[in-house]
Design an enzyme around this catalytic site. Structure first.
Site, short mmCIF file in Angstrom:
data_model
loop_
_atom_site.label_atom_id
_atom_site.label_comp_id
_atom_site.label_asym_id
_atom_site.label_seq_id
_atom_site.Cartn_x
_atom_site.Cartn_y
_atom_site.Cartn_z
CB CYS A 83 39.51 27.35 33.48
SG CYS A 83 39.62 25.70 34.19
CD GLU A 105 36.75 25.66 41.05
OE1 GLU A 105 37.25 24.56 40.76
OE2 GLU A 105 37.12 26.74 40.54
ZN LIG Z 1 38.40 25.81 36.12
#
Ligand SMILES: [Zn+2]
Length: 181
Positions: free
Chosen positions: A101, A144
């Protein structure tokens, strides 16, 4: 416009983002944000970026994967932007896969995700669509949409025991063949 990616600890990443209103969807500024988000994602070599990752409480994300060095063994997919997205179907069948991430730089973890999901959303040119995604692309969509609801991939890990520093990941798992489907 240079957009900074905010990191874990920023309260915006733990809040559910606000839906875009009908008038907001038509704003030129929105297109500027989507372009800026795409640039920020590419610059950071990411495969997806949610609006709250650039500090905006707005239900929008972009995704793209073309020969990505951070994710060498995954299928490519084209640039896409989705507004007010919602996953309306998750397959029961799941598979494990590594995720990282841009808001948690330097780490990876193995996350079990639905192999297939159907997304209802509005495209950047204002069309209402439903689209089904599979494999790595489905994984990115789930990652997401989770961001837009205030979740990180660690919240989805069965166990934090696979949580891995990127240096170790690159030595041990980077070229690991995908889990069998
Ligand atoms: Zn992420």
């Amino acid at each position: 416009m240079k957009l900074e990616i905010v990191k874990i600890g920023n309260p915006l990443l733990r809040k559910k983002t606000r839906a875009l209103s009908r008038s907001q969807l038509k704003l030129k500024k929105l297109q500027t944000f989507l372009k800026g988000m795409t640039r920020a994602m590419r610059h950071a070599q990411g495969v997806g970026l949610a609006a709250n990752q650039i500090g905006l409480s707005m239900r929008a994300f972009v995704m793209e994967c073309r020969g990505n060095r951070r994710y060498p063994r995954v299928d490519s997919f084209p640039l896409q932007a989705y507004l007010n997205p919602k996953i309306v179907r998750y397959s029961k069948a799941k598979e494990g896969g590594w995720e990282g991430c841009l808001s948690i730089p330097g780490f990876r973890g193995k996350v079990s995700r639905s192999k297939q999901v159907t997304l209802a959303a509005i495209t950047s040119d204002g069309r209402r669509i439903q689209k089904t995604f599979r494999g790595f692309e489905a994984r990115v969509v789930q990652h997401e949409v989770d961001h837009l609801n205030g979740f990180f991939y660690m919240d989805r890990m069965d166990s934090l025991k696979t949580w891995t520093h990127l240096e170790e990941f690159n030595q041990r798992f980077k070229y690991e063949v995908k889990d069998k489907k």
